[in-house]
Write a protein that holds these residues in place. Structure first.
Motif, PDB file in Angstrom:
ATOM      1  N   THR A 161       0.941  -1.449  -0.026  1.00  0.00           N
ATOM      2  CA  THR A 161       0.056  -0.029   0.006  1.00  0.00           C
ATOM      3  C   THR A 161       0.786   1.266  -0.112  1.00  0.00           C
ATOM      4  N   ASP A 162       1.964   1.361   0.902  1.00  0.00           N
ATOM      5  CA  ASP A 162       2.740   2.534   0.967  1.00  0.00           C
ATOM      6  C   ASP A 162       3.811   2.595  -0.098  1.00  0.00           C
ATOM      7  N   GLY A 163       3.959   1.656  -0.881  1.00  0.00           N
ATOM      8  CA  GLY A 163       4.987   1.657  -1.808  1.00  0.00           C
ATOM      9  C   GLY A 163       6.354   1.013  -1.446  1.00  0.00           C
ATOM     10  N   THR A 164       6.553   0.483  -0.293  1.00  0.00           N
ATOM     11  CA  THR A 164       7.606   0.032   0.148  1.00  0.00           C
ATOM     12  C   THR A 164       7.857  -1.276  -0.577  1.00  0.00           C
ATOM     13  N   CYS A 165       6.996  -2.020  -0.761  1.00  0.00           N
ATOM     14  CA  CYS A 165       7.252  -3.277  -1.775  1.00  0.00           C
ATOM     15  C   CYS A 165       6.414  -2.962  -3.077  1.00  0.00           C
ATOM     16  N   PRO A 178      -6.355   0.083  -0.242  1.00  0.00           N
ATOM     17  CA  PRO A 178      -6.558   0.303  -1.698  1.00  0.00           C
ATOM     18  C   PRO A 178      -5.846  -0.718  -2.636  1.00  0.00           C
ATOM     19  N   CYS A 179      -5.527  -1.897  -2.051  1.00  0.00           N
ATOM     20  CA  CYS A 179      -5.026  -2.876  -2.780  1.00  0.00           C
ATOM     21  C   CYS A 179      -6.096  -3.770  -3.214  1.00  0.00           C
ATOM     22  N   ARG A 180      -5.695  -4.524  -4.630  1.00  0.00           N
ATOM     23  CA  ARG A 180      -6.469  -5.460  -5.084  1.00  0.00           C
ATOM     24  C   ARG A 180      -5.615  -6.964  -4.749  1.00  0.00           C
ATOM     25  N   PHE A 181      -6.546  -7.896  -4.920  1.00  0.00           N
ATOM     26  CA  PHE A 181      -6.085  -9.253  -4.783  1.00  0.00           C
ATOM     27  C   PHE A 181      -6.442 -10.117  -5.705  1.00  0.00           C
ATOM     28  N   LEU A 182      -5.431 -10.938  -6.357  1.00  0.00           N
ATOM     29  CA  LEU A 182      -5.738 -11.856  -7.402  1.00  0.00           C
ATOM     30  C   LEU A 182      -5.662 -13.435  -6.836  1.00  0.00           C
ATOM     31  N   TYR A 301      -1.459  -6.165  -5.090  1.00  0.00           N
ATOM     32  CA  TYR A 301      -0.884  -5.247  -5.815  1.00  0.00           C
ATOM     33  C   TYR A 301      -1.653  -3.808  -5.407  1.00  0.00           C
ATOM     34  N   SER A 302      -1.080  -2.552  -5.376  1.00  0.00           N
ATOM     35  CA  SER A 302      -1.649  -1.273  -5.214  1.00  0.00           C
ATOM     36  C   SER A 302      -2.502  -0.824  -6.349  1.00  0.00           C
ATOM     37  N   SER A 303      -3.639  -0.295  -6.157  1.00  0.00           N
ATOM     38  CA  SER A 303      -4.410   0.193  -7.188  1.00  0.00           C
ATOM     39  C   SER A 303      -4.206   1.680  -7.146  1.00  0.00           C
ATOM     40  N   THR A 304      -3.342   2.124  -6.510  1.00  0.00           N
ATOM     41  CA  THR A 304      -3.346   3.710  -6.198  1.00  0.00           C
ATOM     42  C   THR A 304      -1.688   4.271  -6.666  1.00  0.00           C
ATOM     43  N   GLN A 305      -0.669   3.053  -6.137  1.00  0.00           N
ATOM     44  CA  GLN A 305       0.633   3.476  -6.426  1.00  0.00           C
ATOM     45  C   GLN A 305       1.020   3.240  -8.034  1.00  0.00           C
TER      46      GLN A 305
END
Length: 325
Positions: A161-165, A178-182, A301-305
């Motif tokens: 979420t915060d972009g560290t990963c 705000p993350c999405r999951f597959l 994975y983030s939907s905003t980053q």
């Protein structure tokens, strides 16, 4: 007039200098934080010293200096055990993040021409999915370097979420993000029990699970995906944690499994994490139901980053590797 202004400015400067000189300067540095993080991680001064190539007195000195600077106790020490205080846990969370960022910066700046992927992964996917995935991607993209961070599922989600990963693999999903999951694949949860005559006898019962859930129970930490799925399973059986005899909450899966093999109690864990020990006869595996209780493992994975070109390529490779449409 200008002379008067200079005199006033000099007096103000000296006053500020005097004020700050009365405060003890803090000398916290990366070596102290490394010593503290490694000591907490390995629950041992000697192991921390060994991993850092330092002497044990040096590691102890670093931590003592931290405690003096922060005016608080970080570790509780006895002749037989080592535990972290609440203040120590707070510092550990920040310090671990600082060291992760330091390592990421070193890897990124050491060779700007080489590409780097920072992947967050929880304990079960790190064993069950990650090795084959990275090996396959390395064959296709040999110039890409990897930095993997293994922690619990909720921490991986936070880091994505915060972009560290850049991207992650986890054992649960949440809605408030705000993350999405597959979904990638299914993972069977089972009861892991000591390989003793007592538990061998439980296997002969008509409903072994009901009896086993009355035994001393070892639980993963709150932010673990396995913990979240355990709660879901108990709810489906009309149970809660209050109905279990929880004797320990542990954030390290390997230590928890070791405790099971030593006869301390049972736990609900991923079959993938205990399969080898079961084959060696160190513990027993008991399915939760006649039909296996399955949970999903996810790509997060983030939907905003912003997703870099390298991350997007790896994401596309993951979907192809796991046949996700």
């Amino acid at each position: 007039m200008y002379v008067l202004i200079d005199i006033i400015n000099e007096r103000n400067y000296n006053r500020r200098k005097s004020l700050f000189s009365t405060k003890k300067e803090r000398s916290m540095d990366i070596r102290q934080l490394e010593a503290f993080v490694y000591t907490v991680k390995y629950q041992s001064f000697s192991l921390a010293a060994q991993k850092l190539y330092l002497s044990q007195p040096t590691v102890s000195s670093h931590i003592n200096n931290l405690e003096k600077e922060l005016h608080t106790q970080l570790l509780k020490r006895t002749t037989k055990s080592l535990s972290v205080t609440p203040a120590g846990q707070t510092l550990y969370n920040y310090a671990a993040e600082i060291l992760n960022l330091q390592q990421k910066a070193i890897l990124e700046l050491s060779d700007k021409n080489q590409k780097l992927l920072h992947i967050g992964v929880s304990s079960v996917p790190s064993l069950y999915l990650l090795p084959e995935l990275l090996s396959a991607y390395h064959q296709e993209m040999p110039d890409v370097r990897f930095r993997t961070s293994c922690s619990d599922s909720l921490d991986v989600i936070r880091k994505v979420t915060d972009g560290t990963c850049d991207i992650g693999l986890v054992g649960t999903k949440i809605s408030d993000t705000p993350c999405r999951f597959l979904p990638v694949t299914s993972d069977e949860l089972v009861i892991a029990a000591p390989a003793t005559p007592h538990f061998q006898a439980c296997l002969e019962l008509k409903d072994p699970v009901s009896m086993l859930l009355k035994e001393p129970f070892l639980l993963r930490e709150d932010t673990s995906g396995t913990k979240q799925e355990t709660l879901y399973y108990l709810k489906n059986r009309g149970l809660s944690l209050d109905d279990l005899n929880v004797i320990a909450v542990m954030d390290d899966a390997a230590s928890l499994i070791r405790c099971i093999t030593l006869g301390m109690g049972i736990s609900i864990l991923s079959r993938a994490t205990v399969q080898n020990d079961a084959q060696l006869g160190k513990l027993l595996i008991i399915p939760l139901e006649q039909s296996a209780f399955l949970r999903k493992l996810y790509i997060v994975y983030s939907s905003t980053q912003f997703m870099s070109e390298q991350t997007a390529h790896f994401f596309a490779f993951m979907k192809q590797f796991y046949a996700i449409s």
